[in-house]
Structures are given as structure tokens and as C-alpha cells.
Scaffold this motif. Structure first.
Motif, PDB file in Angstrom:
ATOM      1  N   HIS A 105       0.787  -1.139  -0.032  1.00 47.58           N
ATOM      2  CA  HIS A 105       0.037   0.056  -0.057  1.00 47.58           C
ATOM      3  C   HIS A 105       0.982   1.154  -0.049  1.00 47.58           C
ATOM      4  N   GLU A 106       1.797   1.318   0.878  1.00 45.61           N
ATOM      5  CA  GLU A 106       2.575   2.577   1.151  1.00 45.61           C
ATOM      6  C   GLU A 106       3.561   2.601  -0.104  1.00 45.61           C
TER       7      GLU A 106
ATOM      8  N   HIS B 267       1.713   4.097  -2.952  1.00 41.83           N
ATOM      9  CA  HIS B 267       1.780   5.631  -2.747  1.00 41.83           C
ATOM     10  C   HIS B 267       2.956   6.080  -3.589  1.00 41.83           C
TER      11      HIS B 267
ATOM     12  N   TYR C 198     -11.867   1.874   2.729  1.00 37.35           N
ATOM     13  CA  TYR C 198     -10.918   2.724   2.536  1.00 37.35           C
ATOM     14  C   TYR C 198     -10.575   3.394   1.210  1.00 37.35           C
TER      15      TYR C 198
ATOM     16  N   GLU D 221      -5.744   6.728  -2.724  1.00 37.59           N
ATOM     17  CA  GLU D 221      -6.121   5.501  -1.845  1.00 37.59           C
ATOM     18  C   GLU D 221      -6.687   4.321  -2.633  1.00 37.59           C
TER      19      GLU D 221
HETATM   20 ZN   LIG Z   1      -2.840   5.427   2.049  1.00 41.34          ZN
END
Ligand SMILES: [Zn+2]
Length: 255
Positions: free
Chosen positions: A158-159, A162, A212, A219
Motif C-alpha cells: 500500500h505505502e 503511494h 478505505y 487510496e
Molecule cells: Zn494510503
């Protein structure tokens, strides 16, 4: 010339670190995704992981005791998305900070009602534009197809997604496209999927991804990326167009 020098210095550092194939195997053995990478691909992933460790700086947040095995595992999870892209895609940052538990950022924040808070909620991960990437080890250990409210999750992927997203015009859900990809198609398909999920959410229908993902386009891309690697069959079945574009972007077909 500079590239060769960089590689030579890295090779020396990798040798000095002295990690072995069996240390790597035992550090990643409890991550099921790793079974997908066998033979030459597994060797390439291990080599990339060692190079990642030579390039980046890992440090512990608070009084957390960071071990080599933890660094190997986080580095491997970080390398899986860029295995076919190359490590240079992560050249826009240097530091990874790992806390034991969810961490509380030391800054003020404002909620939608305009109120400024100084007591922040705890976070499992965070990626700063041109800054460090921060993770909670507890969250790193909670990865799989059903860890996020019954949906797929991997805080490391996830990070780092980004970070890839930030390479082009900041975090907006659209990472740099390869020459054989159409940016317009990316926008159309991700927007259509986003709208469908938004409508499912409004009508209390089950979502294929963690809710989320609907916080923002950035996101959405990060959660789609986690799901792509942690639960690809489900993603291919439920969001086939998004799955196909992620195959083109990551140059992998995990399902
Ligand atoms: Zn995030």
C-alpha cells in the motif's frame, strides 16, 4: 559511468551486509505471496531485495528493536511490485522507519468540521512526498486476502504504491504510464470502477475491496495494488478491467 560506479559501490555494500539466500528464505517464508515467485524470478526478487537494502536506510521508530529478518521481509514486500519495473522507481526517497505498533504522528490536523486536533489517531503506515516511508511492524505482519475488514491488505505494498503514484504529479491515483499504455484508458477505467464501488457502498452492497479505497483516488490505487498482489483471483473476477490495467502497469499477472 556514474551508473556503473553506483552499481559497483552497491555490490560492495551488498557483499559487506552478507545476507544469505537461506536467511532471506526464512525471513519471507510466512508470506504466502512469495510462493508465486519460483526459479529465476525468485532469484531476481532475492537479488533485488539485497540491492534495496543496500540503497535504503532502515531505522526503528521509538524504542522498537528492528532485526535483520524484519528488514528483509519489508524489503521483499517492497520489491514485489517493482520486480519487473526496476528498483530505480524507488529513487525518490531514502528512508524507511518502522515502529513496533501503530504510530501517532506529531502534527496538528484538521477534520472536515474545521476543528484542529493535536491528539492524532494512530496510523499503520504513511508515505511522504519526497520524504520517508513509515510502517508499523504489527501491520506488516497482518497481510493476506482477508485482513482488512475481511478484504485483502498489505500495508507495505500500500505505502510503496503511494510512492509509485507520487512519481507523476503527486499522489492522484495515476502513476507514470509505460509507453504501451494509454493514460486516457487508465483514467476512464479507474473512474468507472470508483463510481461503481461508490454506488455499491451507498447502497450497502458488499465491496470487492476495503472501503478505505473510496477515501480518494490515491487510496483507491493503493488499495487496488494491495488487492492485486494479495488476492489477485478475486480482483480479476470482480474488477477485471482494473486488474488488466494493473497487469500492464506492474508487468505481472499474479492471478
Ligand atoms: Zn494510503
Amino acid at each position: 559511468m556514474l551508473k556503473r560506479l553506483r552499481r559497483w559501490l552497491e555490490d560492495r555494500r551488498i557483499k559487506k551486509m552478507g545476507f544469505t539466500a537461506s536467511e532471506w528464505e526464512s525471513a519471507v517464508s510466512d508470506w504466502p505471496v512469495i510462493a508465486r515467485y519460483q526459479g529465476a524470478e525468485r532469484d531476481a526478487l532475492r537479488a533485488m531485495t539485497f540491492r534495496f537494502l543496500a540503497r535504503k536506510n532502515f531505522s526503528a521508530g521509538g524504542d522498537f528493536q528492528l532485526t535483520d529478518a524484519m528488514c528483509l521481509k519489508v524489503a521483499t514486500m517492497a520489491c514485489v511490485p517493482v520486480l519487473q519495473l526496476g528498483l530505480d522507481w524507488y529513487d525518490n526517497f531514502y528512508s524507511i522507519i518502522i515502529y513496533g505498533d501503530d504510530f501517532v504522528p506529531n502534527r496538528v490536523y484538521r477534520t472536515d468540521d474545521g476543528v484542529v486536533h493535536t491528539n492524532n489517531p494512530g496510523l499503520s503506515g504513511e508515505a511522504w512526498l519526497r520524504g520517508p516511508l513509515i510502517l508499523s511492524w504489527q501491520s506488516v505482519c497482518q497481510t493476506g486476502p482477508d485482513v482488512r475488514h475481511g478484504k485483502a491488505g498489505n500495508v507495505v505494498i500500500h505505502e510503496f504504491a503511494h510512492k509509485l503514484d507520487m512519481l507523476r504529479d503527486g499522489a492522484n491515483g495515476a502513476p507514470p504510464m509505460h509507453p504501451d499504455m494509454k493514460p486516457g484508458e487508465w483514467h476512464d477505467i479507474f473512474s468507472a470502477a470508483w463510481e461503481r464501488l461508490q454506488s455499491d457502498s451507498n447502497h450497502h452492497r458488499a465491496l470487492p475491496l476495503d472501503g478505505y479505497s473510496l477515501t480518494s483516488p490515491a487510496e483507491f490505487f493503493a488499495v487496488c495494488s494491495e488487492t492485486f498482489f494479495e488476492d489477485p483471483d478475486n480482483m480479476k473476477a470482480q474488477l477485471p478491467d482494473v486488474y488488466r490495467l494493473l497487469c500492464q502497469f506492474y508487468r505481472q499477472q499474479p492471478a
